[in-house]
Design a protein around this motif. Structure first.
Motif, PDB file in Angstrom:
ATOM      1  N   TYR A  15       0.965  -1.157  -0.104  1.00  0.00           N
ATOM      2  CA  TYR A  15       0.181   0.036   0.109  1.00  0.00           C
ATOM      3  C   TYR A  15       0.894   1.166  -0.028  1.00  0.00           C
ATOM      4  O   TYR A  15       1.932   1.202   0.700  1.00  0.00           O
ATOM      5  CB  TYR A  15      -1.079   0.034   1.225  1.00  0.00           C
ATOM      6  CG  TYR A  15      -1.816  -1.092   1.378  1.00  0.00           C
ATOM      7  CD1 TYR A  15      -3.161  -0.943   0.592  1.00  0.00           C
ATOM      8  CD2 TYR A  15      -1.785  -2.202   2.106  1.00  0.00           C
ATOM      9  CE1 TYR A  15      -3.857  -1.939   0.715  1.00  0.00           C
ATOM     10  CE2 TYR A  15      -2.717  -3.267   2.316  1.00  0.00           C
ATOM     11  CZ  TYR A  15      -3.870  -3.243   1.207  1.00  0.00           C
ATOM     12  OH  TYR A  15      -4.752  -4.063   1.476  1.00  0.00           O
ATOM     13  N   PHE A  16       0.496   2.367  -0.513  1.00  0.00           N
ATOM     14  CA  PHE A  16       1.070   3.607  -0.597  1.00  0.00           C
ATOM     15  C   PHE A  16      -0.046   4.446  -0.224  1.00  0.00           C
ATOM     16  O   PHE A  16      -1.134   4.760  -0.697  1.00  0.00           O
ATOM     17  CB  PHE A  16       1.179   3.898  -2.262  1.00  0.00           C
ATOM     18  CG  PHE A  16       2.414   3.060  -2.806  1.00  0.00           C
ATOM     19  CD1 PHE A  16       3.730   3.153  -2.575  1.00  0.00           C
ATOM     20  CD2 PHE A  16       1.906   1.890  -3.348  1.00  0.00           C
ATOM     21  CE1 PHE A  16       4.773   2.399  -3.245  1.00  0.00           C
ATOM     22  CE2 PHE A  16       2.833   1.036  -4.181  1.00  0.00           C
ATOM     23  CZ  PHE A  16       4.249   1.196  -3.962  1.00  0.00           C
ATOM     24  N   SER A  17       0.419   5.293   0.972  1.00  0.00           N
ATOM     25  CA  SER A  17      -0.619   6.210   1.647  1.00  0.00           C
ATOM     26  C   SER A  17       0.215   7.205   2.429  1.00  0.00           C
ATOM     27  O   SER A  17       1.240   7.207   2.705  1.00  0.00           O
ATOM     28  CB  SER A  17      -1.293   5.059   2.774  1.00  0.00           C
ATOM     29  OG  SER A  17      -2.096   6.018   3.519  1.00  0.00           O
ATOM     30  N   ASP A  18      -0.612   8.410   2.621  1.00  0.00           N
ATOM     31  CA  ASP A  18      -0.035   9.381   3.453  1.00  0.00           C
ATOM     32  C   ASP A  18      -1.109   9.388   4.486  1.00  0.00           C
ATOM     33  O   ASP A  18      -1.006  10.451   5.474  1.00  0.00           O
ATOM     34  CB  ASP A  18      -0.091  10.770   2.615  1.00  0.00           C
ATOM     35  CG  ASP A  18      -1.449  11.345   2.388  1.00  0.00           C
ATOM     36  OD1 ASP A  18      -2.358  10.683   2.224  1.00  0.00           O
ATOM     37  OD2 ASP A  18      -1.308  12.476   1.546  1.00  0.00           O
ATOM     38  N   ASP A  27      -5.317   3.988  -0.680  1.00  0.00           N
ATOM     39  CA  ASP A  27      -5.610   4.397  -1.796  1.00  0.00           C
ATOM     40  C   ASP A  27      -4.702   3.953  -3.034  1.00  0.00           C
ATOM     41  O   ASP A  27      -5.118   3.784  -4.254  1.00  0.00           O
ATOM     42  CB  ASP A  27      -5.607   6.039  -2.055  1.00  0.00           C
ATOM     43  CG  ASP A  27      -6.709   6.879  -1.576  1.00  0.00           C
ATOM     44  OD1 ASP A  27      -7.715   6.071  -1.246  1.00  0.00           O
ATOM     45  OD2 ASP A  27      -6.687   7.982  -1.055  1.00  0.00           O
ATOM     46  N   GLY A  28      -3.373   3.950  -2.847  1.00  0.00           N
ATOM     47  CA  GLY A  28      -2.765   3.244  -3.795  1.00  0.00           C
ATOM     48  C   GLY A  28      -2.150   2.039  -3.232  1.00  0.00           C
ATOM     49  O   GLY A  28      -1.927   1.601  -2.205  1.00  0.00           O
ATOM     50  N   ALA A  29      -2.241   0.953  -4.349  1.00  0.00           N
ATOM     51  CA  ALA A  29      -1.851  -0.173  -3.823  1.00  0.00           C
ATOM     52  C   ALA A  29      -1.281  -1.102  -5.211  1.00  0.00           C
ATOM     53  O   ALA A  29      -1.575  -0.926  -6.411  1.00  0.00           O
ATOM     54  CB  ALA A  29      -2.968  -1.068  -3.227  1.00  0.00           C
ATOM     55  N   VAL A  40      -2.140  -6.611  -9.750  1.00  0.00           N
ATOM     56  CA  VAL A  40      -2.901  -5.308 -10.139  1.00  0.00           C
ATOM     57  C   VAL A  40      -2.200  -3.969  -9.617  1.00  0.00           C
ATOM     58  O   VAL A  40      -1.862  -4.058  -8.455  1.00  0.00           O
ATOM     59  CB  VAL A  40      -4.614  -5.589  -9.287  1.00  0.00           C
ATOM     60  CG1 VAL A  40      -5.177  -4.115  -9.346  1.00  0.00           C
ATOM     61  CG2 VAL A  40      -5.088  -6.396 -10.092  1.00  0.00           C
ATOM     62  N   PHE A  41      -2.447  -2.665 -10.120  1.00  0.00           N
ATOM     63  CA  PHE A  41      -1.776  -1.515  -9.659  1.00  0.00           C
ATOM     64  C   PHE A  41      -3.325  -0.723  -9.516  1.00  0.00           C
ATOM     65  O   PHE A  41      -4.028  -0.596 -10.445  1.00  0.00           O
ATOM     66  CB  PHE A  41      -1.090  -0.789 -10.776  1.00  0.00           C
ATOM     67  CG  PHE A  41       0.322  -1.852 -10.999  1.00  0.00           C
ATOM     68  CD1 PHE A  41       1.385  -1.455 -10.377  1.00  0.00           C
ATOM     69  CD2 PHE A  41       0.479  -2.751 -11.805  1.00  0.00           C
ATOM     70  CE1 PHE A  41       2.411  -2.158 -10.424  1.00  0.00           C
ATOM     71  CE2 PHE A  41       1.128  -3.636 -11.953  1.00  0.00           C
ATOM     72  CZ  PHE A  41       2.784  -3.357 -11.333  1.00  0.00           C
ATOM     73  N   ARG A  42      -3.212  -0.097  -8.372  1.00  0.00           N
ATOM     74  CA  ARG A  42      -4.395   0.726  -7.955  1.00  0.00           C
ATOM     75  C   ARG A  42      -4.141   2.202  -7.621  1.00  0.00           C
ATOM     76  O   ARG A  42      -2.988   2.359  -7.230  1.00  0.00           O
ATOM     77  CB  ARG A  42      -4.934   0.185  -6.742  1.00  0.00           C
ATOM     78  CG  ARG A  42      -5.693  -1.192  -7.116  1.00  0.00           C
ATOM     79  CD  ARG A  42      -6.553  -1.749  -5.813  1.00  0.00           C
ATOM     80  NE  ARG A  42      -6.833  -3.189  -6.026  1.00  0.00           N
ATOM     81  CZ  ARG A  42      -7.849  -3.518  -6.712  1.00  0.00           C
ATOM     82  NH1 ARG A  42      -8.511  -2.523  -7.074  1.00  0.00           N
ATOM     83  NH2 ARG A  42      -8.289  -4.748  -6.812  1.00  0.00           N
TER      84      ARG A  42
END
Length: 172
Positions: A15-18, A27-29, A40-42
């Motif tokens: 996961y990519f998050s702030d 939100d980003g994964a 999968v890229f989200r």
């Protein structure tokens, strides 16, 4: 920040998050499903790109499909005006433009340069449309073939323009 999670599920996730909690945390994964072998890229918590178990790159759709009698390695699909297109721009102050180059060899391995033969197909632009069943039937095509005996820096070719007549199922 980056959160890496693993557990007993069928998924590997990055996961990519702030955010530290709530839906914003995811939100980003990048997600990998082990049982089906796809990635999968989200962004914005929505799937944007998928690499399926056959290595096909799918944008705008999560399942590969046959279009114009082939299942291609890169597939772009969508419903919005800008979806389903591909653009290339070259910004340079000279006479050179962008290009699409289709090539063929008779080699059997990546990087081969084995000479082609007269009548070999080099490539084509195919035009297919929905007929109520699928998008396999072609309305037309532009096809390039070898037209003679090729040699070192000698590549005779021909372009064939074909369309499908009303009531027919293939271009002639």
């Amino acid at each position: 920040g980056i959160t890496i999670r693993s557990g007993t599920s069928n998924y590997g996730l990055i996961y990519f998050s702030d955010a530290t909690s709530g839906t914003g945390e995811y939100d980003g994964a990048i997600e990998y499903k082990h049982s089906d072998n796809f990635m999968v890229f989200r962004t914005g918590a929505s799937e944007r790109l998928r690499i399926d178990s056959s290595g096909r790159l799918l944008h705008g759709h999560d399942t590969s499909r046959t279009v114009g009698d082939r299942t291609h390695l890169i597939q772009i699909e969508g419903t919005a005006l800008q979806d389903g297109g591909l653009s290339m721009v070259r910004n340079r102050n000279d006479e050179h433009s962008t290009s699409i180059t289709l090539a063929k060899t008779r080699g059997s391995s990546t990087g081969a340069n084995t000479i082609v033969q007269s009548g070999d197909s080099i490539g084509e632009f195919a035009f297919a449309a929905g007929d109520g069943t699928d998008v396999v039937t072609r309305a037309g095509r532009i096809h390039c073939e070898i037209d003679g005996t090729p040699g070192a820096n000698d590549m005779p070719g021909r372009l064939i323009f074909s369309t499908t007549a009303d009531g027919a199922a293939s271009p002639t």
